[in-house]
Design a protein around this motif. Structure first.
Motif, mmCIF file in Angstrom:
data_model
loop_
_atom_site.group_PDB
_atom_site.id
_atom_site.type_symbol
_atom_site.label_atom_id
_atom_site.label_comp_id
_atom_site.label_asym_id
_atom_site.label_seq_id
_atom_site.Cartn_x
_atom_site.Cartn_y
_atom_site.Cartn_z
ATOM 1 N N MET A 123 2.344 31.579 10.979
ATOM 2 C CA MET A 123 1.446 31.326 9.857
ATOM 3 C C MET A 123 0.492 32.475 9.543
ATOM 4 S SD MET A 123 2.622 28.504 8.849
ATOM 5 C CE MET A 123 1.410 28.079 7.610
ATOM 6 N N ARG A 124 0.481 33.521 10.343
ATOM 7 C CA ARG A 124 -0.529 34.577 10.167
ATOM 8 C C ARG A 124 -0.465 35.255 8.810
ATOM 9 N NH1 ARG A 124 3.360 37.280 13.327
ATOM 10 N NH2 ARG A 124 3.821 39.389 12.620
ATOM 11 N N TRP A 125 0.683 35.245 8.140
ATOM 12 C CA TRP A 125 0.823 35.895 6.829
ATOM 13 C C TRP A 125 0.707 34.913 5.665
ATOM 14 C CZ3 TRP A 125 0.274 40.796 7.570
ATOM 15 C CH2 TRP A 125 0.814 41.415 8.700
ATOM 16 N N ILE A 126 0.505 33.621 5.955
ATOM 17 C CA ILE A 126 0.532 32.568 4.941
ATOM 18 C C ILE A 126 -0.900 32.135 4.613
ATOM 19 C CG2 ILE A 126 1.452 30.287 4.336
ATOM 20 C CD1 ILE A 126 3.586 32.481 5.067
ATOM 21 N N GLY A 127 -1.265 32.177 3.339
ATOM 22 C CA GLY A 127 -2.593 31.716 2.919
ATOM 23 C C GLY A 127 -3.694 32.410 3.680
ATOM 24 N N ASP A 128 -4.544 31.623 4.338
ATOM 25 C CA ASP A 128 -5.629 32.202 5.127
ATOM 26 C C ASP A 128 -5.229 32.382 6.589
ATOM 27 O OD1 ASP A 128 -5.655 29.623 6.133
ATOM 28 O OD2 ASP A 128 -7.768 29.253 5.695
ATOM 29 N N GLY A 129 -3.958 32.136 6.907
ATOM 30 C CA GLY A 129 -3.477 32.323 8.272
ATOM 31 C C GLY A 129 -3.631 31.108 9.165
ATOM 32 N N SER A 130 -4.137 30.006 8.609
ATOM 33 C CA SER A 130 -4.350 28.798 9.416
ATOM 34 C C SER A 130 -3.033 28.095 9.701
ATOM 35 C CB SER A 130 -5.248 27.810 8.668
ATOM 36 O OG SER A 130 -6.517 28.358 8.446
ATOM 37 N N VAL A 131 -2.961 27.483 10.891
ATOM 38 C CA VAL A 131 -1.815 26.641 11.209
ATOM 39 C C VAL A 131 -1.958 25.318 10.448
ATOM 40 C CG1 VAL A 131 -1.438 27.697 13.459
ATOM 41 C CG2 VAL A 131 -2.921 25.687 13.278
ATOM 42 N N ARG A 132 -0.862 24.579 10.374
ATOM 43 C CA ARG A 132 -0.860 23.292 9.676
ATOM 44 C C ARG A 132 -0.434 22.201 10.639
ATOM 45 N NH1 ARG A 132 1.916 25.471 4.062
ATOM 46 N NH2 ARG A 132 0.242 26.944 3.634
ATOM 47 N N ASP A 133 -1.039 21.033 10.492
ATOM 48 C CA ASP A 133 -0.705 19.904 11.345
ATOM 49 C C ASP A 133 0.422 19.078 10.723
ATOM 50 O OD1 ASP A 133 -1.922 18.453 9.289
ATOM 51 O OD2 ASP A 133 -3.693 17.920 10.466
ATOM 52 N N LEU A 134 0.760 17.993 11.414
ATOM 53 C CA LEU A 134 1.852 17.124 10.971
ATOM 54 C C LEU A 134 1.587 16.564 9.577
ATOM 55 C CD1 LEU A 134 4.538 15.885 12.168
ATOM 56 C CD2 LEU A 134 3.172 13.860 12.656
ATOM 57 N N GLU A 135 0.356 16.117 9.333
ATOM 58 C CA GLU A 135 0.012 15.525 8.034
ATOM 59 C C GLU A 135 0.156 16.551 6.906
ATOM 60 O OE1 GLU A 135 -3.924 13.700 5.868
ATOM 61 O OE2 GLU A 135 -3.646 13.287 8.005
ATOM 62 N N ARG A 136 -0.352 17.746 7.117
ATOM 63 C CA ARG A 136 -0.256 18.799 6.088
ATOM 64 C C ARG A 136 1.194 19.201 5.863
ATOM 65 N NH1 ARG A 136 -2.847 23.643 4.169
ATOM 66 N NH2 ARG A 136 -1.505 24.191 2.421
ATOM 67 N N THR A 137 1.986 19.247 6.932
ATOM 68 C CA THR A 137 3.411 19.568 6.794
ATOM 69 C C THR A 137 4.125 18.487 5.995
ATOM 70 O OG1 THR A 137 3.381 20.823 8.861
ATOM 71 C CG2 THR A 137 5.530 20.084 8.064
ATOM 72 N N ALA A 138 3.777 17.221 6.229
ATOM 73 C CA ALA A 138 4.368 16.121 5.454
ATOM 74 C C ALA A 138 4.027 16.281 3.978
ATOM 75 C CB ALA A 138 3.883 14.776 5.979
ATOM 76 N N GLU A 139 2.792 16.668 3.678
ATOM 77 C CA GLU A 139 2.396 16.916 2.289
ATOM 78 C C GLU A 139 3.172 18.083 1.693
ATOM 79 O OE1 GLU A 139 -1.820 17.568 2.578
ATOM 80 O OE2 GLU A 139 -2.229 15.459 3.084
ATOM 81 N N ASP A 140 3.376 19.130 2.489
ATOM 82 C CA ASP A 140 4.159 20.277 2.014
ATOM 83 C C ASP A 140 5.574 19.857 1.654
ATOM 84 O OD1 ASP A 140 2.049 22.082 2.378
ATOM 85 O OD2 ASP A 140 2.795 22.800 4.314
ATOM 86 N N ILE A 141 6.229 19.145 2.558
ATOM 87 C CA ILE A 141 7.616 18.722 2.318
ATOM 88 C C ILE A 141 7.689 17.829 1.085
ATOM 89 C CG2 ILE A 141 9.542 17.360 3.249
ATOM 90 C CD1 ILE A 141 8.799 18.496 6.036
ATOM 91 N N GLU A 142 6.736 16.933 0.942
ATOM 92 C CA GLU A 142 6.708 16.061 -0.245
ATOM 93 C C GLU A 142 6.582 16.898 -1.527
ATOM 94 O OE1 GLU A 142 3.897 12.588 -2.164
ATOM 95 O OE2 GLU A 142 3.972 12.769 0.020
ATOM 96 N N ARG A 143 5.703 17.905 -1.499
ATOM 97 C CA ARG A 143 5.527 18.786 -2.658
ATOM 98 C C ARG A 143 6.808 19.573 -2.933
ATOM 99 N NH1 ARG A 143 1.756 21.413 -0.696
ATOM 100 N NH2 ARG A 143 2.741 23.413 -0.366
ATOM 101 N N TRP A 144 7.466 20.062 -1.872
ATOM 102 C CA TRP A 144 8.706 20.820 -2.054
ATOM 103 C C TRP A 144 9.791 19.948 -2.680
ATOM 104 C CZ3 TRP A 144 8.459 22.710 3.694
ATOM 105 C CH2 TRP A 144 7.403 23.602 3.837
ATOM 106 N N GLU A 145 9.884 18.713 -2.250
ATOM 107 C CA GLU A 145 10.866 17.791 -2.823
ATOM 108 C C GLU A 145 10.526 17.464 -4.285
ATOM 109 O OE1 GLU A 145 13.944 16.050 -1.825
ATOM 110 O OE2 GLU A 145 13.844 17.983 -0.809
ATOM 111 N N GLU A 146 9.244 17.311 -4.594
ATOM 112 C CA GLU A 146 8.838 17.074 -5.987
ATOM 113 C C GLU A 146 9.240 18.245 -6.872
ATOM 114 O OE1 GLU A 146 4.637 16.282 -5.822
ATOM 115 O OE2 GLU A 146 4.936 14.264 -5.001
#
Length: 177
Positions: free
Chosen positions: A32-55
């Protein structure tokens, strides 16, 4: 359902079983060091990401594929297409991107998946071209971009975090499958 097979990979839509392994990838600070502000993402945020990608698949007719190793069935990460809304100055561009777990680095998987996604963008979806955006210093991603035949177009700054970004581009007239 849209799927692409390469010699070693299956690029496919997301399923429920992908959440835990993608969350593990997102929890790795090196990934994650090159992504956004470099912060890691938890399970909930990853679920939101996948939902957004599918949308995005439903809205645009393209999106980020889950990348699975054919030999083992493991989820390696993602590769595919997205609209880079975080960088309004490049819109209405479509971006090709990828993110793989660290254990899958250095084996050519990113290049293999990105080549398949680029071919999908230009031949199956009829896009005139795509861009790819990397944080300056992310040499591994820029190496994949070069392998795709992409060329640097401009440098800019991330509108939120302020770090330098390099935008690469390729159009259909420059693409050689």
């Amino acid at each position: 359902m849209t799927e692409i097979r390469t010699p070693r990979l299956l690029l496919r839509r997301w399923c429920d079983n992908d959440l835990a392994p993608m969350a593990e990838i997102h929890a790795d600070p090196q990934v994650m060091r090159w992504i956004g502000d470099g912060s890691v993402r938890d399970l909930e945020r990853t679920a939101e990401d996948i939902e957004r990608w599918e949308e995005e698949w439903d809205e645009e007719g393209f999106g980020l594929f889950a990348v699975e190793l054919l030999a083992s069935g493991e989820l390696a990460g993602f590769a595919g297409l997205s609209v880079p809304t975080f960088l309004p100055e490049v819109l209405p561009a479509v971006e090709i991107g990828w993110r793989l777990g660290r254990q899958f680095w250095g084996q050519g998987y990113a290049s293999e998946a990105a080549h398949a996604a680029l071919e999908f963008a230009l031949q199956d979806r009829g896009l005139d071209g795509v861009i790819s955006i990397a944080r300056v210093g992310n040499d591994a991603s820029e190496n994949v971009m070069r392998k795709l035949g992409m060329v640097p177009e401009r440098e800019t700054k991330h509108p939120v975090y302020g770090h330098p970004l390099r935008v690469h581009t390729i159009d259909l007239s420059e693409y050689h499958a």
